[in-house]
Design a protein around this motif. Structure first.
Motif, PDB file in Angstrom:
ATOM      1  N   GLU A 157       0.827  -1.205   0.000  1.00 33.68           N
ATOM      2  CA  GLU A 157       0.000   0.000   0.000  1.00 33.68           C
ATOM      3  C   GLU A 157       0.864   1.259   0.000  1.00 33.68           C
ATOM      4  N   GLN A 166       0.736   4.075  -2.938  1.00 34.82           N
ATOM      5  CA  GLN A 166       0.504   5.500  -2.709  1.00 34.82           C
ATOM      6  C   GLN A 166       1.642   6.347  -3.254  1.00 34.82           C
ATOM      7  N   TYR A 210      -2.591  -1.691  -9.828  1.00 34.13           N
ATOM      8  CA  TYR A 210      -3.759  -2.205  -9.107  1.00 34.13           C
ATOM      9  C   TYR A 210      -3.723  -3.733  -9.037  1.00 34.13           C
ATOM     10  N   ARG A 229     -12.393   1.928  -4.925  1.00 37.20           N
ATOM     11  CA  ARG A 229     -11.133   2.660  -5.122  1.00 37.20           C
ATOM     12  C   ARG A 229     -10.818   2.788  -6.610  1.00 37.20           C
ATOM     13  N   ASP A 259     -10.784   6.154  -9.272  1.00 33.32           N
ATOM     14  CA  ASP A 259      -9.609   6.498 -10.093  1.00 33.32           C
ATOM     15  C   ASP A 259      -9.877   6.315 -11.582  1.00 33.32           C
TER      16      ASP A 259
END
Length: 625
Positions: A555, A559, A573, A593, A597
């Motif tokens: 994660e 980010q 992803y 999520r 996006d």
């Protein structure tokens, strides 16, 4: 237009008879149906390229070249349909061989020991180098001008100015330039182009921009559209797309032409900003600029990495606008087909090229050979390599830099030695790079090191690029200690550690099993030397954390990718979701999520999501646990 609207309705019967080009256009329906299915569910979320900005007088029946262009579009359609399963698990991006060769520095500055006090790697990725080869700022025209100038006394002034720019600290560059001009040196357009080209080749974009700002402020030159486009390109590379868009407003309206906007489009493609690229493209149409092969190539380049199913839309638009494919268009299509292991489709593209009178260049032939090797067609690969060699390799030296690593990939050490014999008396830099890489692939580390030392003796001041090739050899062969020593040597020799070296260094530590150390190195180097890590660097770390089922660090890297502007690719992803799968942990809210996006799962991700959903806790599973 008619064909796209018809293809947008997959339930409509296609049994009606069609005439002329309508029959040809319908062949893109396989791909368009896939796009339509997705858009019907996400119409408001997903901004599709507006290719409907065509002339109102356009008529399908007026297309005269549809038969020759048809086969190209058909091949692209197959990339989205026939090969979709193979494509799902692939990482986006260019093949290694798609990176263009670097030309010799103007005036052979690299051979001058005193020419550089500090060599810098720059701030962009290997992918951008290919983009630079087709840069919209028309630097190739400038380079042609310089070739003429090199025959005259201008060469000395170009080298002198470049040395001033390299030696001067940024805070005192203006003083140094004023002194240089005050000494009677001429500062004309050829000197300007020569200096900027040299700075660009070394990725010294900040210095190049400061130099151009000084030129404009002091009115040493009257800027034309190409000059403003060059400055816009530098602004985009250093400060980002928003600052670049703001700069366009400062350009005189009379010089705010197609070259300026296509420069912005190229930078949108480099940064994978799909929505902004589409906005810029449509603005160019609204301003009345013609659809060019360059603009279409930027979209193809973008969709190759982000949404391959839209390649057919661009090719259809090119057909309707009567835009002839360039050699770069063919190169992109060859690589798309080869990368999804569709060898027959790749070969059809080559046949189409030849039918159109376009002969594949060495780079396309090298791409074809590479894809043959990866697909296991060794006989076809060898035949392609022999074709690249020609009758006499000594007369065809330019092919050597491609042939060396390809023969090494086939495991043919004897052939590598034979090709090197044509180079070893007077080797070029790119040939040294190729032979070092080749010996590394063959596991002949001592030979690779010997070639590196010979190169360093000939060119004492080398940029990090030439160290990185040996660093990658050490990484591939898990020689951590030797890699660390090489990086120390780079630092001692005045090389600034930039993103490309950081990428090689991260892979060195990852291959040695020290993923956390590699992660730490990436962050420390990027902060210390003020650069953005490459996309491939982050993905290497993300993939390795995901393989371990390390959700926390996966994660964190995910980010980091977003913060560095790497968005719009499905690969990151997929890797993050794999971390949850390997950890056997539910990924709550993952679909939401992705929707936020503007990302939508393909078949591979749908299977991943189904797998991770099985880990969700239910009332009965809580009782059983």
């Amino acid at each position: 237009m008619w064909a796209l609207r018809r293809a947008a309705n997959p339930l409509r019967s296609h049994s009606q008879q069609m005439v002329g080009v309508r029959a040809c256009c319908a062949m893109s329906e396989v791909l368009s149906t896939n796009i339509t299915h997705r858009e019907e569910h996400h119409e408001k979320k997903y901004e599709r390229l507006n290719i409907y900005h065509l002339s109102k007088s356009f008529s399908c029946g007026l297309i005269s070249h549809s038969s020759s262009f048809l086969s190209i579009r058909k091949l692209s359609c197959q990339a989205g349909a026939k090969s979709s399963d193979k494509e799902d698990g692939l990482e986006d991006g260019f093949s290694d061989l798609e990176v263009p060769p670097e030309t010799d520095i103007v005036g052979n500055v690299e051979n001058n020991d005193d020419s550089e006090k500090l060599l810098s790697e720059g701030e962009i990725s290997e992918e951008d180098i290919d983009q630079a080869a087709h840069s919209s700022v028309d630097l190739l025209d400038a380079e042609s001008d310089l070739k003429c100038e090199k025959k005259s006394s201008k060469k000395q002034e170009i080298n002198s100015l470049f040395k001033v720019l390299m030696d001067a600290p940024r805070h005192s560059m203006a003083v140094a330039l004023e002194k240089w001009v005050g000494e009677g040196n001429e500062l004309g357009r050829s000197e300007f182009y020569g200096a900027v080209l040299n700075l660009r080749k070394r990725k010294l974009y900040a210095k190049a921009l400061q130099f151009m700002e000084w030129l404009e402020a002091t009115k040493q030159l009257d800027f034309n559209e190409r000059d403003y486009a060059s400055r816009l390109d530098l602004v985009a590379k250093i400060y980002g797309l928003q600052r670049a868009e703001n700069y366009i407003e400062k350009i005189p309206e009379s010089l705010r032409g197609e070259v300026v906007y296509r420069t912005l489009l190229a930078n949108c493609a480099v940064t994978d900003d799909v929505s902004r690229a589409q906005e810029v493209f449509n603005k160019m149409r609204n301003l009345g600029f013609p659809v060019t092969a360059f603009a279409c190539n930027q979209l193809l380049l973008l969709y190759k990495r982000c949404d391959r199913k839209k390649i057919a839309d661009v090719l259809l638009m090119m057909e309707k606008e009567n835009v002839k494919p360039s050699i770069f268009t063919y190169r992109l299509l060859v690589d798309v087909k080869g990368s999804v292991n569709d060898i027959s489709g790749m070969e059809q593209i080559l046949e189409t090229m030849k039918a159109e009178g376009v002969e594949p260049d060495l780079r396309i032939q090298a791409l074809v050979a590479r894809h043959y090797i990866l697909a296991g067609h060794k006989d076809k690969a060898e035949a392609t390599l022999k074709e690249m060699e020609g009758y006499d390799i000594n007369e065809n030296r330019f092919a050597c830099k491609y042939l060396l690593p390809l023969y090494a990939s086939l495991g043919k050490a004897d052939e590598v030695g034979r090709i090197w014999k044509a180079c070893e008396e007077h080797p070029r830099l790119e040939e040294y790079l190729a032979v070092i890489e080749s010996f590394g692939s063959l596991g002949e580390i001592e030979s690779a090191e010997k070639m590196f030392e010979n190169m360093l003796k000939t060119w004492k001041k080398l940029s990090p690029k030439y160290y990185n090739v040996l660093l990658k050899v050490y990484a591939k062969n898990k020689l951590l200690h030797k890699g660390k020593e090489l990086v120390k040597r780079m630092s001692d020799n005045g090389c600034m550690i930039g993103p490309i070296t950081s990428d090689a260094l991260v892979k060195l530590y990852v291959e040695a099993g020290e993923v956390e150390k590699a992660d730490s190195i990436m962050h420390k180097l990027s902060q210390q030397n003020n650069f953005k890590p490459l996309y491939t660097t982050c993905i290497t770390l993300l993939d390795n954390y995901a393989r371990r089922g390390d959700i926390h660090n996966s994660e964190k890297i995910f980010q980091s990718l977003r913060q560095n502007g790497y968005s719009g690719r499905l690969k990151q992803y997929q890797s993050l979701l794999q971390a949850y799968i390997n950890a056997k942990t539910p990924a709550y809210g993952f679909r939401e999520r992705m929707k936020a996006d503007n990302m939508f799962p393909n078949k591979h991700m749908a299977a991943q999501l189904a797998t991770v959903d099985a880990f969700r806790k239910t009332k009965i599973s809580d009782l059983l646990d």
